[in-house]
Design an enzyme around this catalytic site. Structure first.
Site, mmCIF file in Angstrom:
data_model
loop_
_atom_site.group_PDB
_atom_site.id
_atom_site.type_symbol
_atom_site.label_atom_id
_atom_site.label_comp_id
_atom_site.label_asym_id
_atom_site.label_seq_id
_atom_site.Cartn_x
_atom_site.Cartn_y
_atom_site.Cartn_z
ATOM 1 N N ARG A 54 -13.659 8.956 -8.699
ATOM 2 C CA ARG A 54 -13.545 7.499 -8.606
ATOM 3 C C ARG A 54 -14.925 6.848 -8.543
ATOM 4 O O ARG A 54 -15.131 5.765 -9.083
ATOM 5 C CB ARG A 54 -12.675 7.121 -7.409
ATOM 6 C CG ARG A 54 -11.240 7.610 -7.644
ATOM 7 C CD ARG A 54 -10.270 7.046 -6.675
ATOM 8 N NE ARG A 54 -10.298 5.603 -6.698
ATOM 9 C CZ ARG A 54 -9.955 4.833 -5.655
ATOM 10 N NH1 ARG A 54 -9.575 5.404 -4.544
ATOM 11 N NH2 ARG A 54 -10.008 3.528 -5.757
ATOM 12 N N HIS A 58 -10.586 -1.566 3.259
ATOM 13 C CA HIS A 58 -10.224 -0.159 3.064
ATOM 14 C C HIS A 58 -11.437 0.729 2.795
ATOM 15 O O HIS A 58 -11.277 1.857 2.327
ATOM 16 C CB HIS A 58 -9.205 -0.036 1.913
ATOM 17 C CG HIS A 58 -7.856 -0.614 2.246
ATOM 18 N ND1 HIS A 58 -6.895 -0.912 1.303
ATOM 19 C CD2 HIS A 58 -7.305 -0.967 3.446
ATOM 20 C CE1 HIS A 58 -5.808 -1.403 1.898
ATOM 21 N NE2 HIS A 58 -6.041 -1.458 3.200
ATOM 22 N N GLY A 74 -3.803 -9.677 -7.600
ATOM 23 C CA GLY A 74 -3.713 -8.295 -8.058
ATOM 24 C C GLY A 74 -3.415 -7.250 -7.013
ATOM 25 O O GLY A 74 -4.042 -6.199 -7.002
ATOM 26 N N SER A 124 0.090 -5.301 -5.035
ATOM 27 C CA SER A 124 1.544 -5.200 -5.144
ATOM 28 C C SER A 124 2.273 -5.577 -3.861
ATOM 29 O O SER A 124 3.497 -5.635 -3.846
ATOM 30 C CB SER A 124 1.927 -3.772 -5.552
ATOM 31 O OG SER A 124 1.420 -2.861 -4.597
ATOM 32 N N ALA A 153 -5.693 -11.662 -13.952
ATOM 33 C CA ALA A 153 -6.713 -12.316 -13.126
ATOM 34 C C ALA A 153 -7.869 -12.850 -13.969
ATOM 35 O O ALA A 153 -8.340 -13.972 -13.764
ATOM 36 C CB ALA A 153 -7.234 -11.332 -12.085
HETATM 37 N N1 APR Z 1 -4.703 -9.100 -13.030
HETATM 38 C C1 APR Z 1 -4.085 -9.262 -11.825
HETATM 39 N N2 APR Z 1 -3.237 -8.344 -11.310
HETATM 40 C C2 APR Z 1 -3.019 -7.224 -12.011
HETATM 41 C C3 APR Z 1 -3.633 -6.977 -13.263
HETATM 42 C C4 APR Z 1 -4.515 -7.981 -13.772
HETATM 43 N N3 APR Z 1 -5.144 -7.846 -14.948
HETATM 44 N N4 APR Z 1 -3.212 -5.763 -13.710
HETATM 45 C C5 APR Z 1 -2.370 -5.282 -12.772
HETATM 46 N N5 APR Z 1 -2.241 -6.154 -11.752
HETATM 47 C C6 APR Z 1 -1.439 -6.060 -10.533
HETATM 48 C C7 APR Z 1 -0.164 -5.243 -10.681
HETATM 49 O O1 APR Z 1 0.873 -6.064 -11.205
HETATM 50 C C8 APR Z 1 0.095 -4.815 -9.245
HETATM 51 O O2 APR Z 1 0.924 -5.757 -8.578
HETATM 52 O O3 APR Z 1 -2.181 -5.390 -9.551
HETATM 53 C C9 APR Z 1 -1.284 -4.835 -8.594
HETATM 54 C C10 APR Z 1 -1.802 -3.471 -8.201
HETATM 55 O O4 APR Z 1 -0.987 -2.939 -7.193
HETATM 56 P P1 APR Z 1 -1.293 -1.510 -6.530
HETATM 57 O O5 APR Z 1 -1.529 -0.501 -7.596
HETATM 58 O O6 APR Z 1 -0.225 -1.240 -5.548
HETATM 59 O O7 APR Z 1 -2.715 -1.744 -5.799
HETATM 60 P P2 APR Z 1 -3.017 -2.456 -4.418
HETATM 61 O O8 APR Z 1 -1.956 -3.421 -4.065
HETATM 62 O O9 APR Z 1 -4.424 -2.927 -4.460
HETATM 63 O O10 APR Z 1 -2.920 -1.223 -3.415
HETATM 64 C C11 APR Z 1 -3.175 -1.466 -2.040
HETATM 65 O O11 APR Z 1 -2.926 0.858 -1.586
HETATM 66 O O12 APR Z 1 -3.298 2.983 -2.351
HETATM 67 C C12 APR Z 1 -3.716 2.030 -1.464
HETATM 68 O O13 APR Z 1 -5.746 1.796 -0.349
HETATM 69 C C13 APR Z 1 -5.156 1.639 -1.613
HETATM 70 O O14 APR Z 1 -6.193 -0.540 -1.446
HETATM 71 C C14 APR Z 1 -5.110 0.180 -1.994
HETATM 72 C C15 APR Z 1 -3.774 -0.255 -1.416
#
Ligand code: APR
Length: 238
Positions: free
Chosen positions: A63, A113, A182, A184, A226
């Site tokens: 990463r 994080h 961005g 989930s 975004a």
């Molecule tokens: N612009 C905005 N959002 C986007 C884009 C984009 N171009 N592409 C994808 N996404 C969104 C997806 O729709 C999804 O809802 O980004 C989100 C990513 O979600 P996750 O993969 O669950 O990531 P995140 O929410 O940051 O995870 C939280 O989980 O694994 C742990 O510690 C890790 O910080 C991380 C935490």
């Protein structure tokens, strides 16, 4: 949608992996996301570190290599520009461990994080995290702290307490606008922040191409990437 920011407003921004997706970094929970290729319990828990630190370092070294090649995208730049227009009234909390916000010019931010570009002692010996961008080919290359402990990634593993929570809560309580980009909405406590901000009276906006799990808690949900939405989202008024 346009967010009109007035002189009395304070903006709290929470970002997740989606803001770095357009920079080429995979998110976690997409069908081609990081958690499809790896099991959290193998690479991102205190137990994984105890059992198999080599696998943990292999994951975070890969990463690091990917993050070092990535560049900030228009969404990171839009937030840095907004911060420059709102000195002292802007706060950025990211769940991301890459440094794309800093490289875009953001200054007032916390990495709740942790940070990929740092390592810290595996024990709570009091030594602060150190800058470390090395991509380790084997565990034998990883250094040790002065106390004898092995250096581990400066990452909050699942089951550990996120960083800077007091400061985050203070900033949330003062916010009049909360922008979430961005993420989930599946990892806590970050997924609760929208509730705390609403409780404090803030208007809350989500930006992303899919509805997050906590979508119902937002006053506005903007459907889009975004990098396309953020550069046009704000209007700062005197
Ligand atoms: N612009 C905005 N959002 C986007 C884009 C984009 N171009 N592409 C994808 N996404 C969104 C997806 O729709 C999804 O809802 O980004 C989100 C990513 O979600 P996750 O993969 O669950 O990531 P995140 O929410 O940051 O995870 C939280 O989980 O694994 C742990 O510690 C890790 O910080 C991380 C935490």
């Amino acid at each position: 949608m346009t967010i009109s920011i007035h002189s009395t407003d304070r903006v709290f921004v929470l970002t997740g992996a989606g803001i770095s997706a357009e920079s080429g970094l995979p998110t976690f929970r997409a069908s081609d996301g990081l958690w499809e290729g790896y099991r959290i319990e193998d690479v991102c828990t205190p137990e994984a570190w105890e059992r198999d630190p080599a696998s943990v370092w292999a994951f975070y070294s890969a990463r690091r290599a990917a993050a070092q090649k990535a560049k900030p995208n228009p969404a990171h730049c839009a937030l840095a520009k907004l911060e420059s227009q709102l000195p002292e009234r802007f706060f950025l909390c990211t769940q991301n461990v890459d440094d794309l916000h800093e490289r875009a010019g953001s200054v007032h931010l916390v990495h709740m994080h942790g940070e990929l570009a740092k390592s810290r002692c595996e024990y709570e010996c009091g030594a602060p995290p150190v800058e470390d961008r090395a991509v380790y080919a084997s565990l034998a290359e990883v250094g040790r702290c002065g106390c004898g402990g092995r250096l581990r990634p400066h990452i909050v593993f699942f089951g550990e307490v996120p960083l800077e929570m007091d400061r985050i809560q203070r900033e949330l309580a003062k916010a009049t606008w909360m922008l979430v980009v961005g993420t989930s909405g599946s990892v806590y406590p970050a997924a609760h922040f929208v509730h705390w901000a609403r409780h404090a009276g803030a208007r809350t906006v989500y930006v992303g191409p899919e509805r997050p799990l906590n979508a119902a808690a937002f006053t506005h949900v903007v459907d889009g990437k975004a990098g396309e939405v953020l550069p046009e989202l704000f209007q700062v008024e005197d």
